[in-house]
Design a protein around this motif. Structure first.
Motif, PDB file in Angstrom:
ATOM      1  N   ALA A   1       0.835  -1.357   0.000  1.00 14.51           N
ATOM      2  CA  ALA A   1      -0.192   0.033   0.021  1.00 14.51           C
ATOM      3  C   ALA A   1       0.837   1.237   0.017  1.00 14.51           C
ATOM      4  CB  ALA A   1      -0.896  -0.061   1.219  1.00 14.51           C
ATOM      5  N   GLU A   2       1.921   1.280   0.734  1.00 15.04           N
ATOM      6  CA  GLU A   2       2.626   2.318   0.735  1.00 15.04           C
ATOM      7  C   GLU A   2       3.460   2.634  -0.613  1.00 15.04           C
ATOM      8  OE1 GLU A   2       5.701   1.895   4.175  1.00 15.04           O
ATOM      9  OE2 GLU A   2       3.927   2.222   5.367  1.00 15.04           O
ATOM     10  N   ARG A   3       3.852   1.449  -1.069  1.00 14.03           N
ATOM     11  CA  ARG A   3       4.564   1.665  -2.443  1.00 14.03           C
ATOM     12  C   ARG A   3       3.551   2.190  -3.429  1.00 14.03           C
ATOM     13  NH1 ARG A   3       7.429  -3.924  -2.872  1.00 14.03           N
ATOM     14  NH2 ARG A   3       6.883  -4.069  -0.812  1.00 14.03           N
ATOM     15  N   SER A   4       2.397   1.789  -3.412  1.00 13.52           N
ATOM     16  CA  SER A   4       1.517   2.111  -4.470  1.00 13.52           C
ATOM     17  C   SER A   4       0.731   3.619  -4.257  1.00 13.52           C
ATOM     18  CB  SER A   4       0.347   1.008  -4.592  1.00 13.52           C
ATOM     19  OG  SER A   4      -0.391   0.648  -3.702  1.00 13.52           O
ATOM     20  N   ASP A   5       1.038   4.096  -3.124  1.00 11.13           N
ATOM     21  CA  ASP A   5       0.529   5.379  -2.667  1.00 11.13           C
ATOM     22  C   ASP A   5       0.853   6.337  -3.933  1.00 11.13           C
ATOM     23  OD1 ASP A   5      -0.797   7.525  -1.459  1.00 11.13           O
ATOM     24  OD2 ASP A   5       0.697   7.695   0.108  1.00 11.13           O
ATOM     25  N   VAL A   6       0.015   7.146  -4.263  1.00 12.23           N
ATOM     26  CA  VAL A   6       0.253   7.995  -5.361  1.00 12.23           C
ATOM     27  C   VAL A   6      -0.294   9.679  -4.782  1.00 12.23           C
ATOM     28  CG1 VAL A   6       0.160   6.505  -7.336  1.00 12.23           C
ATOM     29  CG2 VAL A   6      -1.997   7.737  -6.614  1.00 12.23           C
ATOM     30  N   SER A   7      -0.426   9.665  -3.818  1.00 11.62           N
ATOM     31  CA  SER A   7      -1.090  10.822  -3.000  1.00 11.62           C
ATOM     32  C   SER A   7      -0.068  12.125  -3.489  1.00 11.62           C
ATOM     33  CB  SER A   7      -1.364  10.932  -1.680  1.00 11.62           C
ATOM     34  OG  SER A   7      -0.443  10.600  -0.760  1.00 11.62           O
ATOM     35  N   GLU A   8       1.283  11.864  -3.158  1.00 10.59           N
ATOM     36  CA  GLU A   8       2.291  12.807  -3.505  1.00 10.59           C
ATOM     37  C   GLU A   8       2.316  13.285  -4.869  1.00 10.59           C
ATOM     38  OE1 GLU A   8       6.294  12.323  -2.177  1.00 10.59           O
ATOM     39  OE2 GLU A   8       5.317  11.249  -0.042  1.00 10.59           O
ATOM     40  N   GLU A   9       2.258  12.174  -5.854  1.00 13.51           N
ATOM     41  CA  GLU A   9       2.460  12.481  -7.257  1.00 13.51           C
ATOM     42  C   GLU A   9       1.041  13.368  -7.586  1.00 13.51           C
ATOM     43  OE1 GLU A   9       4.953   9.404  -6.358  1.00 13.51           O
ATOM     44  OE2 GLU A   9       3.014   9.526  -5.726  1.00 13.51           O
ATOM     45  N   LEU A  10      -0.247  13.096  -7.115  1.00 12.47           N
ATOM     46  CA  LEU A  10      -1.397  13.766  -7.307  1.00 12.47           C
ATOM     47  C   LEU A  10      -1.163  15.271  -6.946  1.00 12.47           C
ATOM     48  CD1 LEU A  10      -4.144  10.945  -6.506  1.00 12.47           C
ATOM     49  CD2 LEU A  10      -3.329  11.940  -8.730  1.00 12.47           C
TER      50      LEU A  10
ATOM     51  N   VAL B   1       2.229  11.657 -14.146  1.00  9.60           N
ATOM     52  CA  VAL B   1       1.465  10.595 -14.664  1.00  9.60           C
ATOM     53  C   VAL B   1       1.985   9.027 -14.712  1.00  9.60           C
ATOM     54  CG1 VAL B   1      -0.125  10.001 -16.496  1.00  9.60           C
ATOM     55  CG2 VAL B   1      -0.266  12.345 -15.642  1.00  9.60           C
ATOM     56  N   ASN B   2       3.487   9.366 -15.324  1.00 10.02           N
ATOM     57  CA  ASN B   2       4.026   7.971 -15.543  1.00 10.02           C
ATOM     58  C   ASN B   2       4.214   7.206 -14.301  1.00 10.02           C
ATOM     59  OD1 ASN B   2       4.339   7.905 -18.582  1.00 10.02           O
ATOM     60  ND2 ASN B   2       6.161   9.024 -18.286  1.00 10.02           N
ATOM     61  N   THR B   3       4.661   7.952 -13.339  1.00 11.04           N
ATOM     62  CA  THR B   3       5.081   7.699 -12.077  1.00 11.04           C
ATOM     63  C   THR B   3       3.619   6.907 -11.354  1.00 11.04           C
ATOM     64  OG1 THR B   3       6.718   9.254 -11.497  1.00 11.04           O
ATOM     65  CG2 THR B   3       5.778   8.013  -9.378  1.00 11.04           C
ATOM     66  N   ILE B   4       2.538   7.647 -11.459  1.00 13.24           N
ATOM     67  CA  ILE B   4       1.315   6.826 -10.970  1.00 13.24           C
ATOM     68  C   ILE B   4       1.165   5.723 -11.832  1.00 13.24           C
ATOM     69  CG2 ILE B   4      -1.228   7.521 -11.141  1.00 13.24           C
ATOM     70  CD1 ILE B   4      -0.603  10.579 -10.623  1.00 13.24           C
ATOM     71  N   ALA B   5       1.165   5.644 -12.998  1.00 11.84           N
ATOM     72  CA  ALA B   5       0.870   4.490 -13.794  1.00 11.84           C
ATOM     73  C   ALA B   5       1.804   3.393 -13.145  1.00 11.84           C
ATOM     74  CB  ALA B   5       1.067   4.811 -15.163  1.00 11.84           C
ATOM     75  N   ALA B   6       3.290   3.622 -13.107  1.00  9.76           N
ATOM     76  CA  ALA B   6       3.975   2.773 -12.473  1.00  9.76           C
ATOM     77  C   ALA B   6       3.675   2.075 -11.402  1.00  9.76           C
ATOM     78  CB  ALA B   6       5.455   3.154 -12.341  1.00  9.76           C
ATOM     79  N   LYS B   7       3.010   2.773 -10.266  1.00 11.01           N
ATOM     80  CA  LYS B   7       2.805   2.457  -8.974  1.00 11.01           C
ATOM     81  C   LYS B   7       1.423   1.642  -8.897  1.00 11.01           C
ATOM     82  CE  LYS B   7       5.061   5.835  -6.147  1.00 11.01           C
ATOM     83  NZ  LYS B   7       5.077   6.603  -4.987  1.00 11.01           N
ATOM     84  N   SER B   8       0.729   1.960  -9.828  1.00 13.38           N
ATOM     85  CA  SER B   8      -0.518   1.494  -9.773  1.00 13.38           C
ATOM     86  C   SER B   8      -0.784   0.008 -10.163  1.00 13.38           C
ATOM     87  CB  SER B   8      -1.532   2.195 -10.581  1.00 13.38           C
ATOM     88  OG  SER B   8      -3.108   1.507 -10.775  1.00 13.38           O
ATOM     89  N   ALA B   9      -1.547  -0.761  -9.586  1.00 10.57           N
ATOM     90  CA  ALA B   9      -1.807  -2.054  -9.971  1.00 10.57           C
ATOM     91  C   ALA B   9      -3.398  -2.285 -10.490  1.00 10.57           C
ATOM     92  CB  ALA B   9      -1.685  -3.009  -8.963  1.00 10.57           C
ATOM     93  N   ASP B  10      -4.082  -1.215 -10.334  1.00 10.78           N
ATOM     94  CA  ASP B  10      -5.395  -1.103 -10.760  1.00 10.78           C
ATOM     95  C   ASP B  10      -5.575  -0.519 -12.109  1.00 10.78           C
ATOM     96  OD1 ASP B  10      -8.051   0.960 -11.036  1.00 10.78           O
ATOM     97  OD2 ASP B  10      -8.442  -0.649  -9.711  1.00 10.78           O
ATOM     98  N   LEU B  11      -6.365  -1.639 -12.737  1.00 16.19           N
ATOM     99  CA  LEU B  11      -6.477  -1.436 -14.341  1.00 16.19           C
ATOM    100  C   LEU B  11      -7.231  -0.157 -14.904  1.00 16.19           C
ATOM    101  CD1 LEU B  11      -6.416  -2.791 -17.187  1.00 16.19           C
ATOM    102  CD2 LEU B  11      -8.655  -3.898 -16.869  1.00 16.19           C
ATOM    103  N   GLY B  12      -8.087   0.234 -13.952  1.00 19.13           N
ATOM    104  CA  GLY B  12      -8.822   1.430 -14.200  1.00 19.13           C
ATOM    105  C   GLY B  12      -7.930   2.697 -14.063  1.00 19.13           C
ATOM    106  N   ILE B  13      -7.012   2.827 -13.186  1.00 19.23           N
ATOM    107  CA  ILE B  13      -6.100   3.865 -12.949  1.00 19.23           C
ATOM    108  C   ILE B  13      -5.089   3.653 -14.092  1.00 19.23           C
ATOM    109  CG2 ILE B  13      -4.042   4.541 -11.505  1.00 19.23           C
ATOM    110  CD1 ILE B  13      -5.631   3.947  -9.141  1.00 19.23           C
ATOM    111  N   THR B  14      -4.710   2.476 -14.621  1.00 25.76           N
ATOM    112  CA  THR B  14      -3.795   2.433 -15.750  1.00 25.76           C
ATOM    113  C   THR B  14      -4.360   2.880 -16.939  1.00 25.76           C
ATOM    114  OG1 THR B  14      -2.885   0.247 -14.797  1.00 25.76           O
ATOM    115  CG2 THR B  14      -2.359   0.797 -17.214  1.00 25.76           C
ATOM    116  N   GLU B  15      -5.676   2.690 -17.158  1.00 21.99           N
ATOM    117  CA  GLU B  15      -6.154   3.204 -18.490  1.00 21.99           C
ATOM    118  C   GLU B  15      -6.344   4.682 -18.445  1.00 21.99           C
ATOM    119  OE1 GLU B  15     -10.066   1.030 -18.368  1.00 21.99           O
ATOM    120  OE2 GLU B  15      -9.066  -0.682 -19.128  1.00 21.99           O
ATOM    121  N   LEU B  16      -6.671   5.195 -17.157  1.00 28.48           N
ATOM    122  CA  LEU B  16      -6.827   6.736 -17.068  1.00 28.48           C
ATOM    123  C   LEU B  16      -5.552   7.223 -17.448  1.00 28.48           C
ATOM    124  CD1 LEU B  16      -9.129   7.044 -14.045  1.00 28.48           C
ATOM    125  CD2 LEU B  16      -9.561   7.767 -16.414  1.00 28.48           C
TER     126      LEU B  16
END
Length: 114
Positions: free
Chosen positions: A36-45, A80-95
């Motif tokens: 969860a910590e590694r996939s947290d994208v709040s700073e990137e957002l 956006v690239n960093t968010i994509a790299a951290k995400s394991a969620d298909l919806g987020i990847t598509e966005l």
């Protein structure tokens, strides 16, 4: 919600890999927290929003803005690239894929502005 979903996925993967071997629930919980910590994208957002705010301000200014536009768009693309790299969620990847396409379109347009 995401940490709970990660924990569930992790439990399922551990069961599939370990079979009947006993694995402590506490260990699974610890790994879920790390994931969860590694996939947290709040700073990137926050940074992405800052770049978008900067773009909005820049578009309201007079004078040459092409290079600054390109720089801010490059930074937005990086977030956006960093968010994509951290995400394991298909919806987020598509966005993030859609966002990258739109940012690239804007960068092409910004290169024609000065």
């Amino acid at each position: 919600k995401m940490p709970a979903a990660l924990a569930q996925r992790l439990r399922e993967r551990v069961r599939a890999l370990a079979g009947e071997a006993a694995i402590a629930g506490e260990r699974v919980a610890q790994e879920a927290v790390l994931l969860a910590e590694r996939s947290d994208v709040s700073e990137e957002l926050v940074r992405l929003q800052s770049h978008l705010d900067g773009l909005a301000r820049l578009l309201r200014t007079a004078g040459p803005v092409g290079r600054r536009l390109d720089f801010l768009l490059q930074e937005a693309h990086r977030e956006v690239n960093t968010i994509a790299a951290k995400s394991a969620d298909l919806g987020i990847t598509e966005l993030t894929l859609e966002a990258r396409v739109e940012i690239e379109k804007l960068r092409e347009q910004a290169q024609n502005v000065e």
